[in-house]
Design an enzyme around this catalytic site. Structure first.
Site, short mmCIF file in Angstrom:
data_model
loop_
_atom_site.label_atom_id
_atom_site.label_comp_id
_atom_site.label_asym_id
_atom_site.label_seq_id
_atom_site.Cartn_x
_atom_site.Cartn_y
_atom_site.Cartn_z
N ARG A 84 -11.80 7.39 0.01
CA ARG A 84 -10.81 8.08 0.84
C ARG A 84 -11.30 9.50 1.07
NH1 ARG A 84 -6.54 8.02 -4.17
NH2 ARG A 84 -7.22 9.91 -5.21
N ARG B 179 1.55 -20.18 -0.83
CA ARG B 179 1.22 -21.29 0.06
C ARG B 179 -0.26 -21.66 -0.05
NH1 ARG B 179 -0.92 -19.28 5.11
NH2 ARG B 179 -0.89 -17.01 5.19
N HIS C 292 5.07 -5.83 -5.80
CA HIS C 292 5.78 -5.68 -4.53
C HIS C 292 4.85 -5.37 -3.35
CE1 HIS C 292 6.89 -1.91 -7.04
NE2 HIS C 292 5.63 -1.81 -6.66
#
Length: 229
Positions: A213, A106, A136
């Site tokens: 991390r 969009r 994904h």
């Protein structure tokens, strides 16, 4: 003309459009269950499956396959591309790409070509370079992505701070590991690597690796102790 009459007229116009497309070399599988506005252009040898909506301002190339439950509005789809159960508005998908299932493009997104956009991926106001892949569960917003970039699962470009939108830039050949957050504004260089699970809020230079991390700590026996308490 009441609402029912308007819908019947729209259906009639769609059937006429579909029959015209059939005569011009487009395979519309079910002329009574495909909804294409009159100004839409579709190239020959394209295949349109049932329950597809293609609305005004759209241009579909040659040899395009649009699978069921797709919605396309004011968008351009390049030759040889497949759209699988996805929504595309005000955007452009280049040739020989695959989009979907369940993708959403969009706000002036541009997929350059030879790209793979997988299931449950959303693009907003972004460009995606030739040969790049995003398979994904990813959100790419307000971003400029180079060629042959690979996104792992669960990547998010964090483009909004509650008041302003910021852009993310990713260079050619970069590898974005799974579950990475890119806090814009941020730049990732060519052939850079972002380690899975990282939250990146500083630029990463060409060829470097970004990792952000904490280190894993294992507590011996704590699993048994917790379950047996």
């Amino acid at each position: 003309m009441d609402y029912t009459d308007k819908m019947l007229k729209y259906k009639e116009n769609c059937i006429k459009k579909n029959e015209e497309l059939l005569r011009n070399g487009v395979f519309v599988m079910d002329t009574g269950n495909v909804y294409i506005d009159e100004d839409v252009e579709i190239g020959e040898d394209s295949v349109i499956y049932p329950n597809v909506h293609i609305l005004k301002g759209s241009k579909i190339g040659k040899n395009v396959t649009i699978l069921p439950n797709s919605f396309i509005s004011n968008s351009i789809i390049g030759d040889g591309t497949t759209i699988d159960s996805s929504k595309i508005t005000d955007s452009e998908v280049g040739e020989n790409s695959v989009v979907g299932p369940m993708s959403h493009l969009r706000n002036h997104t541009k997929i350059i070509g030879d790209a793979r956009i997988g299931n449950f991926v959303e693009f907003k106001n972004s460009s995606f370079g030739r040969g790049s892949k995003c398979a994904h569960l990813t959100y790419i917003g307000d971003s400029d992505v180079g060629e042959k970039v690979n996104f792992g699962c669960g990547v998010v470009t964090v483009n909004y701070d509650g008041k302003n939108k910021f852009r993310t830039t990713i260079g050619d050949g970069a590898f974005i590991g799974s579950n990475v957050n890119l806090i814009a504004p941020v730049k990732v260089g060519k052939n850079a690597l972002l380690a899975a699970g990282s939250t990146i809020d500083h630029d990463v230079a060409d060829g470097d690796m970004g990792i952000a991390r904490s280190r894993q700590e294992n507590k011996a026996g704590f699993g048994d102790k917790y379950k047996n308490k």
